[in-house]
Design a protein around this motif. Sequence first.
Motif, PDB file in Angstrom:
ATOM      1  N   MET A 259      51.056  56.071  51.000  1.00  0.00           N
ATOM      2  CA  MET A 259      51.891  55.665  52.124  1.00  0.00           C
ATOM      3  C   MET A 259      51.204  55.930  53.458  1.00  0.00           C
ATOM      4  O   MET A 259      51.324  55.142  54.396  1.00  0.00           O
ATOM      5  N   ARG A 260      50.486  57.039  53.558  1.00  0.00           N
ATOM      6  CA  ARG A 260      49.826  57.378  54.815  1.00  0.00           C
ATOM      7  C   ARG A 260      48.549  56.580  55.033  1.00  0.00           C
ATOM      8  O   ARG A 260      48.153  56.326  56.183  1.00  0.00           O
ATOM      9  N   HIS A 261      47.890  56.189  53.954  1.00  0.00           N
ATOM     10  CA  HIS A 261      46.572  55.555  54.076  1.00  0.00           C
ATOM     11  C   HIS A 261      46.503  54.280  53.242  1.00  0.00           C
ATOM     12  O   HIS A 261      45.697  54.172  52.309  1.00  0.00           O
ATOM     13  N   GLU A 300      61.075  60.092  51.799  1.00  0.00           N
ATOM     14  CA  GLU A 300      62.290  59.315  52.042  1.00  0.00           C
ATOM     15  C   GLU A 300      62.546  59.191  53.541  1.00  0.00           C
ATOM     16  O   GLU A 300      62.928  58.120  54.038  1.00  0.00           O
ATOM     17  N   TRP A 301      62.326  60.265  54.287  1.00  0.00           N
ATOM     18  CA  TRP A 301      62.490  60.236  55.742  1.00  0.00           C
ATOM     19  C   TRP A 301      61.535  59.227  56.364  1.00  0.00           C
ATOM     20  O   TRP A 301      61.905  58.480  57.274  1.00  0.00           O
ATOM     21  N   ARG A 302      60.290  59.179  55.861  1.00  0.00           N
ATOM     22  CA  ARG A 302      59.304  58.248  56.417  1.00  0.00           C
ATOM     23  C   ARG A 302      59.793  56.808  56.300  1.00  0.00           C
ATOM     24  O   ARG A 302      59.665  56.013  57.244  1.00  0.00           O
ATOM     25  N   LEU A 303      60.360  56.470  55.153  1.00  0.00           N
ATOM     26  CA  LEU A 303      60.823  55.098  54.967  1.00  0.00           C
ATOM     27  C   LEU A 303      61.960  54.744  55.916  1.00  0.00           C
ATOM     28  O   LEU A 303      62.097  53.580  56.320  1.00  0.00           O
ATOM     29  N   PRO A 307      57.549  52.924  60.480  1.00  0.00           N
ATOM     30  CA  PRO A 307      57.259  51.603  59.897  1.00  0.00           C
ATOM     31  C   PRO A 307      56.795  51.761  58.450  1.00  0.00           C
ATOM     32  O   PRO A 307      55.869  52.511  58.157  1.00  0.00           O
ATOM     33  N   ALA A 308      57.429  51.055  57.541  1.00  0.00           N
ATOM     34  CA  ALA A 308      57.086  51.174  56.120  1.00  0.00           C
ATOM     35  C   ALA A 308      55.722  50.546  55.868  1.00  0.00           C
ATOM     36  O   ALA A 308      55.465  49.410  56.281  1.00  0.00           O
ATOM     37  N   PRO A 309      54.825  51.254  55.199  1.00  0.00           N
ATOM     38  CA  PRO A 309      53.487  50.707  54.950  1.00  0.00           C
ATOM     39  C   PRO A 309      53.527  49.586  53.920  1.00  0.00           C
ATOM     40  O   PRO A 309      54.352  49.588  53.000  1.00  0.00           O
ATOM     41  N   ALA A 340      58.342  46.687  53.602  1.00  0.00           N
ATOM     42  CA  ALA A 340      57.039  46.219  53.124  1.00  0.00           C
ATOM     43  C   ALA A 340      56.500  47.073  51.984  1.00  0.00           C
ATOM     44  O   ALA A 340      55.489  46.713  51.367  1.00  0.00           O
ATOM     45  N   THR A 341      57.140  48.200  51.702  1.00  0.00           N
ATOM     46  CA  THR A 341      56.707  49.079  50.616  1.00  0.00           C
ATOM     47  C   THR A 341      57.378  48.635  49.324  1.00  0.00           C
ATOM     48  O   THR A 341      58.602  48.673  49.197  1.00  0.00           O
ATOM     49  N   ARG A 342      56.575  48.217  48.353  1.00  0.00           N
ATOM     50  CA  ARG A 342      57.088  47.712  47.088  1.00  0.00           C
ATOM     51  C   ARG A 342      57.080  48.854  46.065  1.00  0.00           C
ATOM     52  O   ARG A 342      56.036  49.412  45.765  1.00  0.00           O
ATOM     53  N   VAL A 343      58.235  49.173  45.523  1.00  0.00           N
ATOM     54  CA  VAL A 343      58.368  50.307  44.599  1.00  0.00           C
ATOM     55  C   VAL A 343      58.782  49.808  43.222  1.00  0.00           C
ATOM     56  O   VAL A 343      59.834  49.185  43.064  1.00  0.00           O
ATOM     57  N   SER A 344      57.942  50.069  42.231  1.00  0.00           N
ATOM     58  CA  SER A 344      58.253  49.782  40.828  1.00  0.00           C
ATOM     59  C   SER A 344      58.594  51.109  40.145  1.00  0.00           C
ATOM     60  O   SER A 344      58.347  52.188  40.684  1.00  0.00           O
ATOM     61  N   ALA A 345      59.156  51.031  38.941  1.00  0.00           N
ATOM     62  CA  ALA A 345      59.603  52.257  38.286  1.00  0.00           C
ATOM     63  C   ALA A 345      59.403  52.201  36.780  1.00  0.00           C
ATOM     64  O   ALA A 345      59.500  51.136  36.161  1.00  0.00           O
TER      65      ALA A 345
END
Length: 377
Positions: A259-261, A300-303, A307-309, A340-345
Amino acid sequence: MGLTSHKVLALAALLSVLTVAGTARYWPRLAGPGWRAVLGRLATIAATQLSVLCTLALLANNSFAFYSSWDDLLGTGEDGPVTVQNQLLGRAPGVQQLSTENVRGAGAGGRDPERSGRLERVRLPGAGTGLSTEGYVYLPPQYFQPAYRDRRFPAVIAVTGFPGDAKNLVTKLNYPSVQLKLTEQGRARPTVLVLMRPSPAMPRDTECEDVPGGPQADRYFSADVPAALRASYRVAAGPGSLGVIGNSTGGYCALKLAMRHPDVFAAGASLSGYYRAAEDPTTGDLFGGDRQRRDRADLEWRLGHLPAPATALLVGGSREGDGDYHEQTERFRAAAKGTATRVSAITLDRGGHNFATWSRMLPAALGWLSDHLADPA
């Protein structure tokens, strides 16, 4: 004898049996009212409980690999921060090879790098941060095959939990063998694996943070390690060439680094990772009393506040058996929706916070990572 040696466990178990048997045998003789009898009873109780607890602790450690050696347990090893002074073969500071090991579970081809690849035990120096730690690099069979001699490969950094050793990723999860089988089955492309512990400043748990006035662990993983790899191996340098995966603390690190990079890591996968930096005696003050830094380490706070990476993340865990992990994960996935952050599980019905559970998820996670890495060719 090593901490995880079966001889140590057998000796502890034998001592437990002897103390229990001795207590049962001599207890009637200690039934008197005198002070010697009282001290004798206390001594037998203490010896019995201590021996049984030591046996149980060794069993738990062998199962979950909390500590891999006596130095690991006592914090007396040499894996702490060091100043990087050496160069590899006259090039920019690179990975320092310490030994070569067989690929476990590779069958008859285990000694042939063109058939099973090669596993190297290495030291990974950080030219920018001065940090350094030992780990492993797995080079796939294609790395040694003539048809691929000019090929550069994508790489995945795998991070274990704290205070685990990188060896756990070989002996407990066997990343090289899993990756080899996936490649043979056509479920993953040939990939270099880098197997690491979660802190380059042991025995401190850095939570992959740049600690004010302390270890710059984030920069070590996101800048130093990729640079050292590319200086030493044919690892691709283009966008999308690196991924990161981890379990427990390593899972938190993997998500946070991705997320950061997003310019460094194309994707990150977490196996039972958490979403907020731990704060306890092993971490110390990670944020220098800065509330904003602490908030930014909360994924969670970052999202919700930054801005979502544009990155891809995989979160793996179980509905039951791993505390409140499932609830945390569902909140994180909900926070990522519409961004913009795509999360699969990967979601198992049951599974504890242990290597058995992570082993079940690892093939799918490595296959998913391969799909999200760019093909250097």
